[in-house]
Scaffold this active site. Structure first.
Site, mmCIF file in Angstrom:
data_model
loop_
_atom_site.group_PDB
_atom_site.id
_atom_site.type_symbol
_atom_site.label_atom_id
_atom_site.label_comp_id
_atom_site.label_asym_id
_atom_site.label_seq_id
_atom_site.Cartn_x
_atom_site.Cartn_y
_atom_site.Cartn_z
ATOM 1 N N GLY A 184 0.832 -1.188 0.000
ATOM 2 C CA GLY A 184 0.000 0.000 0.000
ATOM 3 C C GLY A 184 0.868 1.239 0.000
ATOM 4 O O GLY A 184 2.051 1.201 -0.350
ATOM 5 N N LYS B 106 1.101 -10.808 -0.392
ATOM 6 C CA LYS B 106 0.523 -12.133 -0.134
ATOM 7 C C LYS B 106 -0.572 -12.499 -1.125
ATOM 8 O O LYS B 106 -0.904 -13.668 -1.271
ATOM 9 C CB LYS B 106 -0.008 -12.213 1.289
ATOM 10 C CG LYS B 106 -1.196 -11.327 1.600
ATOM 11 C CD LYS B 106 -1.646 -11.507 3.039
ATOM 12 C CE LYS B 106 -2.801 -10.587 3.391
ATOM 13 N NZ LYS B 106 -3.257 -10.780 4.786
ATOM 14 N N THR C 272 -5.159 1.329 0.797
ATOM 15 C CA THR C 272 -4.867 2.584 0.107
ATOM 16 C C THR C 272 -5.758 2.750 -1.116
ATOM 17 O O THR C 272 -6.318 3.829 -1.365
ATOM 18 C CB THR C 272 -3.387 2.621 -0.319
ATOM 19 O OG1 THR C 272 -2.563 2.588 0.845
ATOM 20 C CG2 THR C 272 -3.074 3.867 -1.135
ATOM 21 N N HIS C 273 -5.908 1.705 -1.888
ATOM 22 C CA HIS C 273 -6.699 1.756 -3.122
ATOM 23 C C HIS C 273 -8.120 2.242 -2.862
ATOM 24 O O HIS C 273 -8.709 2.938 -3.697
ATOM 25 C CB HIS C 273 -6.732 0.368 -3.768
ATOM 26 C CG HIS C 273 -7.619 0.286 -4.976
ATOM 27 N ND1 HIS C 273 -7.203 0.654 -6.234
ATOM 28 C CD2 HIS C 273 -8.913 -0.113 -5.115
ATOM 29 C CE1 HIS C 273 -8.197 0.486 -7.094
ATOM 30 N NE2 HIS C 273 -9.249 0.014 -6.446
ATOM 31 N N TYR C 274 -8.681 1.899 -1.689
ATOM 32 C CA TYR C 274 -10.077 2.219 -1.401
ATOM 33 C C TYR C 274 -10.262 3.530 -0.650
ATOM 34 O O TYR C 274 -11.394 3.935 -0.392
ATOM 35 C CB TYR C 274 -10.712 1.071 -0.610
ATOM 36 C CG TYR C 274 -10.846 -0.191 -1.425
ATOM 37 C CD1 TYR C 274 -11.843 -0.314 -2.381
ATOM 38 C CD2 TYR C 274 -9.955 -1.242 -1.262
ATOM 39 C CE1 TYR C 274 -11.959 -1.467 -3.145
ATOM 40 C CE2 TYR C 274 -10.062 -2.396 -2.020
ATOM 41 C CZ TYR C 274 -11.067 -2.502 -2.960
ATOM 42 O OH TYR C 274 -11.170 -3.644 -3.718
ATOM 43 N N GLU D 147 -12.971 17.951 6.300
ATOM 44 C CA GLU D 147 -13.562 16.741 6.854
ATOM 45 C C GLU D 147 -13.691 16.878 8.362
ATOM 46 O O GLU D 147 -13.236 17.863 8.958
ATOM 47 C CB GLU D 147 -12.723 15.510 6.478
ATOM 48 C CG GLU D 147 -12.690 15.258 4.983
ATOM 49 C CD GLU D 147 -11.951 14.007 4.596
ATOM 50 O OE1 GLU D 147 -12.147 13.527 3.477
ATOM 51 O OE2 GLU D 147 -11.159 13.493 5.424
ATOM 52 N N HIS E 299 -15.600 3.868 11.212
ATOM 53 C CA HIS E 299 -16.015 4.993 10.379
ATOM 54 C C HIS E 299 -17.513 5.188 10.551
ATOM 55 O O HIS E 299 -18.283 4.223 10.492
ATOM 56 C CB HIS E 299 -15.679 4.733 8.916
ATOM 57 C CG HIS E 299 -15.697 5.979 8.088
ATOM 58 N ND1 HIS E 299 -16.870 6.605 7.713
ATOM 59 C CD2 HIS E 299 -14.692 6.732 7.572
ATOM 60 C CE1 HIS E 299 -16.586 7.680 7.010
ATOM 61 N NE2 HIS E 299 -15.267 7.780 6.897
ATOM 62 N N ARG F 77 -14.493 11.485 14.396
ATOM 63 C CA ARG F 77 -15.177 10.249 14.020
ATOM 64 C C ARG F 77 -15.693 9.446 15.209
ATOM 65 O O ARG F 77 -16.754 8.828 15.128
ATOM 66 C CB ARG F 77 -14.242 9.383 13.172
ATOM 67 C CG ARG F 77 -14.042 9.927 11.780
ATOM 68 C CD ARG F 77 -13.053 9.102 10.996
ATOM 69 N NE ARG F 77 -12.998 9.571 9.606
ATOM 70 C CZ ARG F 77 -12.151 9.099 8.708
ATOM 71 N NH1 ARG F 77 -11.292 8.148 9.053
ATOM 72 N NH2 ARG F 77 -12.155 9.559 7.475
ATOM 73 N N HIS G 298 -12.879 0.428 10.549
ATOM 74 C CA HIS G 298 -12.210 1.178 9.482
ATOM 75 C C HIS G 298 -10.702 1.284 9.657
ATOM 76 O O HIS G 298 -9.960 1.020 8.714
ATOM 77 C CB HIS G 298 -12.813 2.579 9.413
ATOM 78 C CG HIS G 298 -12.258 3.443 8.321
ATOM 79 N ND1 HIS G 298 -12.269 3.063 6.997
ATOM 80 C CD2 HIS G 298 -11.687 4.674 8.359
ATOM 81 C CE1 HIS G 298 -11.719 4.012 6.260
ATOM 82 N NE2 HIS G 298 -11.352 4.998 7.055
ATOM 83 N N ARG H 27 -7.955 8.669 15.089
ATOM 84 C CA ARG H 27 -7.297 9.276 13.929
ATOM 85 C C ARG H 27 -8.138 10.416 13.362
ATOM 86 O O ARG H 27 -9.338 10.282 13.149
ATOM 87 C CB ARG H 27 -7.082 8.222 12.840
ATOM 88 C CG ARG H 27 -6.479 8.787 11.556
ATOM 89 C CD ARG H 27 -6.222 7.688 10.555
ATOM 90 N NE ARG H 27 -7.443 7.144 10.011
ATOM 91 C CZ ARG H 27 -8.000 7.527 8.863
ATOM 92 N NH1 ARG H 27 -7.444 8.509 8.159
ATOM 93 N NH2 ARG H 27 -9.094 6.964 8.413
ATOM 94 N N SER I 246 -4.144 9.430 7.426
ATOM 95 C CA SER I 246 -3.502 8.126 7.238
ATOM 96 C C SER I 246 -2.616 8.098 5.995
ATOM 97 O O SER I 246 -1.475 7.614 6.050
ATOM 98 C CB SER I 246 -4.555 7.019 7.157
ATOM 99 O OG SER I 246 -5.506 7.302 6.152
#
Length: 525
Positions: free
Chosen positions: A19, A41, A51-53, A123, A235, A283, A342, A377, A382
């Site tokens: 990631g 893996k 990271t992608h999401y 945010e 989340h 959050r 999350h 967080r 992140s």
């Protein structure tokens, strides 16, 4: 486990995970001249990382606007509820703009208001609009695309599962690895854990399937301390689909930043009177408010009403697509949401350069506890931490490898590992260690986890199940020890924050690996 390796290999630096933190580390080590091997893996590379999401963006202080590093640090410390390390926060935040511009140099493209000027949103928990984003709500996909492209020349090995960090009295010697043709050893002087989080401890999570606490388990088996694992961020807004299991789509916080409202089934505000920042509260506050409202009403979900946002589909294409796939039109109807597992705020204890207490072993990203996040967080910190600390860890690992030379790792003695059936573990964790916990549930959970049967590790699923079980034992022990509510750790019988518990706890495995041990709450720098 076999008594001798079926194959051997070597490298200067091994990175476990690909990631944002893993590839930032791998690229930094490669650019410093190291021979780098990246272990993945999964059998594929696309769509396997958290990271992608990631949707919202990267929180970063831009020059020449009304924001400041001090303001970003202040917001982060407030969200962290007294457990952040202020020096660590300042170090990472102050380095953010450099790290993001380096990513742009590798090809990242962020949304702009006019050519040359990045668009920024706000945010929850942020006092300023400082979150840069890409593709509207596809920032993580752009970050991952950029790093994947930059890493095309790296030695990335898919279907390689890290089973154990190998070390001697002086430091790291390599990694025990399972791959399709058997178990082997890759010797290396430096190893970087960048395995991500542990969302699949729970039945419903925003995390991809690989988020199974691998790095936490690897660190504990290597004798390292972990900290702040009781602080698992749920989340507030995960898409609710009746009967769905596993990874569910995230509904980015940036939607609330643009004016969407959280309401219950009767249209009543959920956060009114709960926090001065309302729907943009941190959050933990928002997730707890939703959880309390659902318990009070018996409703299966709450709603995010975004119908007032002009151009919603263009600004939030990822969310729009996920909603429409579930039969919901967010332009015309409120989005059904529930809190979902999350982000792990804690992890393997490191400094802001990724160093652990074992020479040659580094950790970065969600698997690490730098002191950045504390008890909760702040949104979009992140990707920032992954870029900054990942890059630093890669440079440090390369320097250590150059100074040490490549060792020859030996086959380790077998470790007895235990695991529950994954569905049973997830159901128990969702029941007893979710948004709100209590002593009875946590003790029931600890007993269940302590009775887990031995499991031979012969494949990726076995490795993930034993990692999940150990991670669950650690989370449960830490949650039992913290008899207060703070950040995203809520104890039903201790609803208030206890000033004397304003410290982090260190958790280790016992010498015989039979139990986890929680130290007295101590200051962790």
């Amino acid at each position: 486990m076999t008594t001798r390796p079926m194959w051997r290999d070597s490298a200067d630096v091994i990175v476990i995970g690909m990631g944002v933190a893993g590839l930032a580390a791998a690229l930094a080590a490669h650019r410093a001249g190291s021979r780098v091997v990246v272990l993945n893996k999964a059998a594929k590379t696309r769509g396997v990382t958290a990271t992608h999401y990631a949707q919202g963006g990267i929180a970063v202080v831009l020059p020449d606007n009304d924001d400041s590093v001090d303001a970003h640090v202040s917001d982060t410390l407030t969200a962290g509820a007294g457990l952040c390390d202020p020096d660590a926060v300042y170090s990472i935040v102050a380095d953010g703009y450099r790290a993001v511009t380096q990513l742009v140099g590798d090809g990242a493209r962020f949304d702009e208001v006019v050519p040359g000027a990045w668009d920024v949103t706000r945010e929850g928990g942020h006092s300023k609009r400082r979150v840069v984003h890409a593709g509207g709500d596809a920032t993580g996909a752009e970050v991952q695309r950029t790093l994947d492209r930059a890493a095309r020349t790296l030695d990335i090995r898919s279907s390689h599962v890290a089973l154990q960090i190998l070390h001697d009295d002086t430091g790291v010697t390599g990694v025990l690895v399972a791959r399709p043709d058997g178990t082997g050893i890759i010797s290396a002087a430096s190893v970087i854990l960048a395995t991500g989080g542990l969302g699949h401890l729970y039945s419903a999570t925003t995390n991809p399937n690989g988020s199974t606490g691998d790095g936490i388990a690897l660190g504990l088996w290597a004798g390292l301390a972990v900290s702040d694992l009781e602080f698992i961020q749920f989340h507030p807004t995960m898409l609710f689909v009746p009967g769905a299991q596993g990874r569910r789509p995230l509904i980015t916080e940036a939607i609330r930043g643009e004016g969407a409202k959280l309401v219950d089934s009767q249209g009543n505000s959920i956060t009114a009177g709960v926090h001065p920042m309302g729907d943009l509260a941190p959050r933990d506050v928002v997730a707890a408010a939703i959880d309390a409202r659902l318990k009070a009403t018996g409703d299966p979900c709450a709603f995010l009403d975004a119908r007032s946002i002009a151009g919603f589909a263009a600004r939030f294409p990822t969310v729009t697509a996920a909603c429409r796939a579930a039969g919901i039109d967010p332009v015309r109807q409120p989005i059904p949401i529930v809190p979902g597992a999350h982000y792990s705020c804690g992890g393997v204890v490191t400094d802001v350069y990724g160093h652990t207490e074992l020479p040659g072993l580094y950790a970065a990203g969600e698997v690490a506890r730098t002191g950045m996040h504390g008890a909760n967080r702040l949104a979009s910190n992140s990707l920032l931490e992954g870029l900054v600390v990942g890059g630093r860890a890669g440079e440090a690992a390369a320097a250590h490898a150059a100074a040490t030379g490549c060792p020859r790792a030996k086959m380790p003695e077998p470790i007895v590992r235990t695991a529950l059936r994954r569905g049973d573990l997830q159901q128990a964790m969702s029941r007893d260690a979710s948004v709100v916990r209590d002593a009875d549930g946590l003790r029931r959970l600890a007993h269940m986890l302590g009775a887990a049967p031995a499991r031979a590790v012969t494949c990726r699923q076995d490795a993930e199940d034993v990692a999940l079980t150990l991670a669950a034992r650690t989370v449960t022990a830490a949650a039992l020890a913290r008899t207060e509510s703070r950040g995203c750790h809520h104890r039903a019988e201790y609803p208030s924050t206890a000033t004397e518990q304003g410290r982090s706890a260190l958790v280790r495995l016992a010498a015989d690996f039979s139990s986890v041990e929680v130290a007295t709450l101590v200051a962790v720098g």
